[in-house]
Motif scaffolding. Sequence first.
Motif, PDB file in Angstrom:
ATOM      1  N   GLY A 172       0.738  -1.056   0.158  1.00  0.00           N
ATOM      2  CA  GLY A 172       0.092   0.151   0.241  1.00  0.00           C
ATOM      3  C   GLY A 172       0.881   1.212  -0.158  1.00  0.00           C
ATOM      4  O   GLY A 172       0.207   2.412  -0.278  1.00  0.00           O
ATOM      5  N   PHE A 173       2.226   1.097   0.152  1.00  0.00           N
ATOM      6  CA  PHE A 173       3.000   2.219  -0.119  1.00  0.00           C
ATOM      7  C   PHE A 173       3.102   2.815  -1.488  1.00  0.00           C
ATOM      8  O   PHE A 173       2.736   2.094  -2.254  1.00  0.00           O
ATOM      9  N   ARG A 174       3.707   3.985  -1.493  1.00  0.00           N
ATOM     10  CA  ARG A 174       3.592   4.498  -2.773  1.00  0.00           C
ATOM     11  C   ARG A 174       4.965   4.635  -3.396  1.00  0.00           C
ATOM     12  O   ARG A 174       5.851   4.868  -2.626  1.00  0.00           O
ATOM     13  N   GLY A 175       5.261   4.373  -4.803  1.00  0.00           N
ATOM     14  CA  GLY A 175       6.496   4.534  -5.362  1.00  0.00           C
ATOM     15  C   GLY A 175       7.387   3.466  -5.045  1.00  0.00           C
ATOM     16  O   GLY A 175       7.129   2.143  -4.821  1.00  0.00           O
ATOM     17  N   LYS A 176       8.680   3.755  -4.866  1.00  0.00           N
ATOM     18  CA  LYS A 176       9.888   2.756  -4.448  1.00  0.00           C
ATOM     19  C   LYS A 176       9.629   2.172  -3.106  1.00  0.00           C
ATOM     20  O   LYS A 176      10.236   1.065  -2.747  1.00  0.00           O
ATOM     21  N   ALA A 177       8.897   2.898  -2.170  1.00  0.00           N
ATOM     22  CA  ALA A 177       8.521   2.510  -0.789  1.00  0.00           C
ATOM     23  C   ALA A 177       8.017   1.139  -0.606  1.00  0.00           C
ATOM     24  O   ALA A 177       7.880   0.368   0.171  1.00  0.00           O
ATOM     25  N   LYS A 178       7.156   0.621  -1.687  1.00  0.00           N
ATOM     26  CA  LYS A 178       6.773  -0.753  -1.655  1.00  0.00           C
ATOM     27  C   LYS A 178       7.435  -2.010  -2.169  1.00  0.00           C
ATOM     28  O   LYS A 178       7.206  -3.022  -1.785  1.00  0.00           O
ATOM     29  N   ASN A 179       8.554  -1.501  -3.143  1.00  0.00           N
ATOM     30  CA  ASN A 179       9.208  -2.570  -3.615  1.00  0.00           C
ATOM     31  C   ASN A 179      10.815  -2.438  -3.619  1.00  0.00           C
ATOM     32  O   ASN A 179      11.453  -3.399  -3.979  1.00  0.00           O
ATOM     33  N   CYS A 180      11.175  -1.433  -3.228  1.00  0.00           N
ATOM     34  CA  CYS A 180      12.804  -0.994  -3.228  1.00  0.00           C
ATOM     35  C   CYS A 180      13.172  -1.395  -1.791  1.00  0.00           C
ATOM     36  O   CYS A 180      12.893  -0.356  -0.768  1.00  0.00           O
ATOM     37  N   LEU A 181      13.854  -2.566  -1.381  1.00  0.00           N
ATOM     38  CA  LEU A 181      14.360  -2.453   0.147  1.00  0.00           C
ATOM     39  C   LEU A 181      15.092  -1.286   0.844  1.00  0.00           C
ATOM     40  O   LEU A 181      14.696  -1.232   2.044  1.00  0.00           O
ATOM     41  N   ARG A 182      15.889  -0.876   0.021  1.00  0.00           N
ATOM     42  CA  ARG A 182      16.686   0.233   0.720  1.00  0.00           C
ATOM     43  C   ARG A 182      15.529   1.419   1.075  1.00  0.00           C
ATOM     44  O   ARG A 182      15.864   2.153   2.039  1.00  0.00           O
ATOM     45  N   VAL A 183      14.477   1.728   0.278  1.00  0.00           N
ATOM     46  CA  VAL A 183      13.361   2.663   0.937  1.00  0.00           C
ATOM     47  C   VAL A 183      12.587   2.299   1.604  1.00  0.00           C
ATOM     48  O   VAL A 183      12.006   2.896   2.656  1.00  0.00           O
ATOM     49  N   THR A 184      12.219   0.713   1.553  1.00  0.00           N
ATOM     50  CA  THR A 184      11.069   0.388   2.289  1.00  0.00           C
ATOM     51  C   THR A 184      11.350   0.189   3.829  1.00  0.00           C
ATOM     52  O   THR A 184      10.620   0.276   4.481  1.00  0.00           O
ATOM     53  N   VAL A 185      12.460  -0.529   4.120  1.00  0.00           N
ATOM     54  CA  VAL A 185      12.851  -0.733   5.454  1.00  0.00           C
ATOM     55  C   VAL A 185      12.823   0.634   6.304  1.00  0.00           C
ATOM     56  O   VAL A 185      12.022   0.205   7.302  1.00  0.00           O
ATOM     57  N   PRO A 186      13.293   1.479   6.031  1.00  0.00           N
ATOM     58  CA  PRO A 186      13.211   2.812   6.952  1.00  0.00           C
ATOM     59  C   PRO A 186      11.713   3.206   6.971  1.00  0.00           C
ATOM     60  O   PRO A 186      11.263   3.634   7.863  1.00  0.00           O
ATOM     61  N   LYS A 187      11.035   3.204   5.897  1.00  0.00           N
ATOM     62  CA  LYS A 187       9.593   3.378   5.621  1.00  0.00           C
ATOM     63  C   LYS A 187       8.791   2.573   6.822  1.00  0.00           C
ATOM     64  O   LYS A 187       7.841   3.101   7.366  1.00  0.00           O
ATOM     65  N   VAL A 188       9.081   1.386   6.754  1.00  0.00           N
ATOM     66  CA  VAL A 188       8.047   0.582   7.605  1.00  0.00           C
ATOM     67  C   VAL A 188       8.535   0.880   9.102  1.00  0.00           C
ATOM     68  O   VAL A 188       7.645   0.566   9.874  1.00  0.00           O
ATOM     69  N   ASP A 189      10.015   0.866   9.318  1.00  0.00           N
ATOM     70  CA  ASP A 189      10.087   1.107  11.028  1.00  0.00           C
ATOM     71  C   ASP A 189       9.469   2.514  11.266  1.00  0.00           C
ATOM     72  O   ASP A 189       8.890   2.567  12.341  1.00  0.00           O
ATOM     73  N   LYS A 190       9.371   3.581  10.334  1.00  0.00           N
ATOM     74  CA  LYS A 190       8.724   4.664  10.919  1.00  0.00           C
ATOM     75  C   LYS A 190       7.158   4.622  11.040  1.00  0.00           C
ATOM     76  O   LYS A 190       6.580   5.075  11.913  1.00  0.00           O
ATOM     77  N   ALA A 191       6.619   3.649  10.215  1.00  0.00           N
ATOM     78  CA  ALA A 191       5.392   3.429  10.184  1.00  0.00           C
ATOM     79  C   ALA A 191       4.860   2.725  11.456  1.00  0.00           C
ATOM     80  O   ALA A 191       3.916   3.003  12.113  1.00  0.00           O
ATOM     81  N   LEU A 192       5.800   1.815  11.858  1.00  0.00           N
ATOM     82  CA  LEU A 192       5.615   1.206  13.117  1.00  0.00           C
ATOM     83  C   LEU A 192       5.796   2.035  14.366  1.00  0.00           C
ATOM     84  O   LEU A 192       5.025   1.801  15.222  1.00  0.00           O
ATOM     85  N   GLN A 193       6.737   2.898  14.156  1.00  0.00           N
ATOM     86  CA  GLN A 193       6.818   3.790  15.434  1.00  0.00           C
ATOM     87  C   GLN A 193       5.202   4.698  15.414  1.00  0.00           C
ATOM     88  O   GLN A 193       5.013   5.001  16.519  1.00  0.00           O
TER      89      GLN A 193
END
Length: 186
Positions: A5-26
């Motif tokens: 459900g994230f937009r752009g590279k945040a849904k499939n590029c691990l380098r962008v996804t990992v920090p975004k997921v961490d922040k979302a969990l916070q």
Amino acid sequence: RLSKGFRGKAKNCLRVTVPKVDKALQYAYVERKLKKRDMRRNWIISINAAVREHNLPYSRFIYGLSHSNIELDRKILAELGQQEPLSFKAIVDEVKFQSQVGREVKVKTNNYPQVVKEGLVVEPGSPLPPLEEVKEKAKMKELKWSENLNPPYTPPQIKNQATFDKLKQIEGFESEWEELQKPREE
């Protein structure tokens, strides 16, 4: 999976996804705590609105609730105030009766003997007036307030002759238009 459900590279590029997921969990963790605060704040607002209809502030109601050994939490009180107003009124009356919260009146006046004579203030050591008498005085105050609130009835007036002519064509229409158009004689 968490980045679905994230937009752009945040849904499939691990380098962008990992920090975004961490922040979302916070954010999710913090929001779970804030949700509880918001719910309590909404309950208090709802209870305050319901209690003020019975001429009692929220703080005195909660004080009286704790002293009258009624163990209902704010969630239940808010639901009762919205969905069961008669049950909520019974609780408010019980709180007023048991803790004598509703009988105290703050009066700003220099004429203390007159205030005591009217029964608005009870001197220390003197017996309390009967509850029926206090309720009757409160009802009289409410009646005076509601009478002053409602303005006297004034009939609607027709603004121009064309409107009056259209209304005259309707069968059974009667009006005092001619009387309204005459100049007043004083």
